[in-house]
Enzyme design. Sequence first.
Site, PDB file in Angstrom:
ATOM      1  N   GLU A 252       0.891  -1.164   0.000  1.00 34.17           N
ATOM      2  CA  GLU A 252       0.000   0.000   0.000  1.00 34.17           C
ATOM      3  C   GLU A 252       0.925   1.208   0.000  1.00 34.17           C
ATOM      4  OE1 GLU A 252      -3.249  -0.443   3.061  1.00 34.17           O
ATOM      5  OE2 GLU A 252      -1.829  -1.976   3.640  1.00 34.17           O
ATOM      6  N   CYS A 286      -2.663   8.442   3.849  1.00 34.85           N
ATOM      7  CA  CYS A 286      -2.454   8.193   2.414  1.00 34.85           C
ATOM      8  C   CYS A 286      -3.666   8.603   1.584  1.00 34.85           C
ATOM      9  CB  CYS A 286      -2.119   6.732   2.191  1.00 34.85           C
ATOM     10  SG  CYS A 286      -3.352   5.660   2.906  1.00 34.85           S
TER      11      CYS A 286
HETATM   12  P1  NAD Z   1       8.791   4.899   4.060  1.00 32.53           P
HETATM   13  O1  NAD Z   1       8.696   4.224   2.749  1.00 32.53           O
HETATM   14  O2  NAD Z   1       9.857   5.914   4.252  1.00 32.53           O
HETATM   15  O3  NAD Z   1       9.000   3.841   5.238  1.00 32.53           O
HETATM   16  C1  NAD Z   1       8.076   2.821   5.519  1.00 32.53           C
HETATM   17  C2  NAD Z   1       8.778   1.690   6.247  1.00 32.53           C
HETATM   18  O4  NAD Z   1       9.733   1.090   5.381  1.00 32.53           O
HETATM   19  C3  NAD Z   1       9.550   2.120   7.485  1.00 32.53           C
HETATM   20  O5  NAD Z   1       9.389   1.129   8.483  1.00 32.53           O
HETATM   21  C4  NAD Z   1      10.987   2.156   6.993  1.00 32.53           C
HETATM   22  O6  NAD Z   1      11.954   1.960   7.994  1.00 32.53           O
HETATM   23  C5  NAD Z   1      10.994   0.979   6.014  1.00 32.53           C
HETATM   24  N1  NAD Z   1      12.024   1.045   4.968  1.00 32.53           N
HETATM   25  C6  NAD Z   1      12.585   2.129   4.398  1.00 32.53           C
HETATM   26  N2  NAD Z   1      13.489   1.743   3.456  1.00 32.53           N
HETATM   27  C7  NAD Z   1      13.491   0.387   3.430  1.00 32.53           C
HETATM   28  C8  NAD Z   1      14.200  -0.603   2.674  1.00 32.53           C
HETATM   29  N3  NAD Z   1      15.090  -0.246   1.744  1.00 32.53           N
HETATM   30  N4  NAD Z   1      13.944  -1.899   2.912  1.00 32.53           N
HETATM   31  C9  NAD Z   1      13.024  -2.265   3.833  1.00 32.53           C
HETATM   32  N5  NAD Z   1      12.344  -1.383   4.596  1.00 32.53           N
HETATM   33  C10 NAD Z   1      12.550  -0.064   4.391  1.00 32.53           C
HETATM   34  O7  NAD Z   1       7.339   5.514   4.328  1.00 32.53           O
HETATM   35  P2  NAD Z   1       6.884   6.451   5.525  1.00 32.53           P
HETATM   36  O8  NAD Z   1       7.528   7.793   5.298  1.00 32.53           O
HETATM   37  O9  NAD Z   1       7.083   5.749   6.822  1.00 32.53           O
HETATM   38  O10 NAD Z   1       5.308   6.559   5.295  1.00 32.53           O
HETATM   39  C11 NAD Z   1       4.705   7.533   4.493  1.00 32.53           C
HETATM   40  C12 NAD Z   1       4.290   6.939   3.159  1.00 32.53           C
HETATM   41  O11 NAD Z   1       3.417   5.830   3.361  1.00 32.53           O
HETATM   42  C13 NAD Z   1       3.509   7.907   2.290  1.00 32.53           C
HETATM   43  O12 NAD Z   1       3.925   7.800   0.953  1.00 32.53           O
HETATM   44  C14 NAD Z   1       2.070   7.420   2.423  1.00 32.53           C
HETATM   45  O13 NAD Z   1       1.223   7.787   1.369  1.00 32.53           O
HETATM   46  C15 NAD Z   1       2.280   5.943   2.512  1.00 32.53           C
HETATM   47  N6  NAD Z   1       1.118   5.272   3.117  1.00 32.53           N
HETATM   48  C16 NAD Z   1       0.278   4.542   2.314  1.00 32.53           C
HETATM   49  C17 NAD Z   1      -0.851   3.907   2.853  1.00 32.53           C
HETATM   50  C18 NAD Z   1      -1.808   3.127   1.995  1.00 32.53           C
HETATM   51  O14 NAD Z   1      -2.670   2.450   2.535  1.00 32.53           O
HETATM   52  N7  NAD Z   1      -1.703   3.175   0.688  1.00 32.53           N
HETATM   53  C19 NAD Z   1      -1.106   4.027   4.222  1.00 32.53           C
HETATM   54  C20 NAD Z   1      -0.239   4.764   5.004  1.00 32.53           C
HETATM   55  C21 NAD Z   1       0.873   5.382   4.445  1.00 32.53           C
END
Ligand code: NAD
Length: 485
Positions: A252, A286
């Site tokens: 997501e 999101c």
């Molecule tokens: P992010 O992608 O920076 O991080 C999300 C998670 O991934 C964190 O736990 C982070 O430590 C981990 N991560 C980062 N790099 C990684 C890698 N290379 N390998 C494995 N894990 C890794 O996102 P964020 O800033 O925490 O969240 C905001 C984003 O999430 C926004 O784009 C938002 O739209 C999206 N979001 C989407 C939904 C949905 O249902 N579509 C819901 C909530 C948030």
Amino acid sequence: MKEIKNLVNGSWHSSIKTWEKTSPFDGRVVARVHEADKALVDEAIAAGRKEAFGAWGNMAMPQRVAIVRNMAQRLSARVDDLIEADMADTGRPYWQASNFDGRRATNLFEGYCDLALGLENRSKNFVGPAGFEGLWISQRRPKGVIACIAPWNVPLLMMVLKVAPALVMGNAVMAKPSEETPSSTSILAEVIAASDIPDGAFALLNGFGRDSTGSFLSEHPDVDAILFTGEPGTGSEIMRSAASNLREVGMELGGKNASLVFEDADMDLAIEGSTRSVFFNCGQICFCTERIFVHKSRFDEFSARLTHAGKNIVIGEQNHDGFSIGPLVSKAHREKVYSIVQTVPKEGGEFLCGGGIPEFGDARDNGAFFQPTIAIGLADNATMMQEETFGPVAHISSFDDEDEVIVRANNTRYGLAATIWTKDVGRSLSVSQQLRVGHVWVNSWQIRDLHSPLAGAGISGVGEVGGRSSLEFCSQPQTITVRVK
Ligand code: NAD
């Protein structure tokens, strides 16, 4: 100071590498968090495999569900701790923390227990080519070890949306919360550690993304599937690691969601809904609306009323009893939001309200607050019309007719959600079908049954999750064919 450790194979592990989690409300230190290194991640996955393909995975569904239901009850008893943890990590106000993340997460556990118990096997009698009579039964087995990697915006709910279906289906869960919001998931881990689940079937692994716990998990060949919520860029990095071992991913991702306000909209409803869809959680949902298209006959009225609402939002009062917003999750995230907002005047737009950082004259100036911001005047391809800001920020444009607004709403690589404001039911259905998004709200926003399917179009998601779809993702179909005659 509160110490947040890692839970692996039933024991809490500290680490020599730690970081201080600070509050985006006033910059104070909330907790010291222990980073799970590669060796600990390996140990957790090895223990997980034994359980997913052993006692836990083979347990009869009603027994497993009873254990998970008991977790849900224990989690509900900790709801005050969850609210406190959520407010400390995110700085959000009490009214929101008490109604949203923790409580919904607890209910979700119960919901997945009910759904899993209702899951039926498929079966069919058939006759083969040589008169062979058979019966096949297709049942769902655990997939194995599932990495659950969550974002910070709704920390516990986003984690439980993955953990609950994965556990009820008999998998071992490797839970990796965001480095920005470790506190509520550590309470979930305490609850799970005190339950009757076998030790190896759940691990809490704290850390960062790239070159840290996140990538140790996503690159590990013994992780069988990855459930991820976060940014599309991170999603594609994770997909690349998953591709090397052909693991399944459910993702997501972000959104650049449009709201379409037609000439016949109920304006009171549209303003109330848009105030929430732009500013709720400081725009860090999101599904939040970032692009608003209003029919030219209602543009001035809508813009004036939403600007009035934006200017009057209470900011940074955690005990305010009514709609109010907290800070962005961190100063780093505020930098990102601000850098996009600063392109507005450079690209021909102007602000009707906000556009900068508020000043309080007290400790909140050490936090990560941002003003509710409404802009107008940008072309559809401007930076702020294309990049997800994930802040309390939206742009309003006017449109002439339905065909035009559909094309303009679809002018994005994202495809998560849209909102339509109209009294014409037929129009709402026909416009919905022409929008390339996974979820459309009509005359409402974010009223959502968490068991309804969610699948982002474009770069907003991979695969389908939610309710039965999540149970299917978290399990492997196995067909057994028996010779009858
Ligand atoms: P992010 O992608 O920076 O991080 C999300 C998670 O991934 C964190 O736990 C982070 O430590 C981990 N991560 C980062 N790099 C990684 C890698 N290379 N390998 C494995 N894990 C890794 O996102 P964020 O800033 O925490 O969240 C905001 C984003 O999430 C926004 O784009 C938002 O739209 C999206 N979001 C989407 C939904 C949905 O249902 N579509 C819901 C909530 C948030």
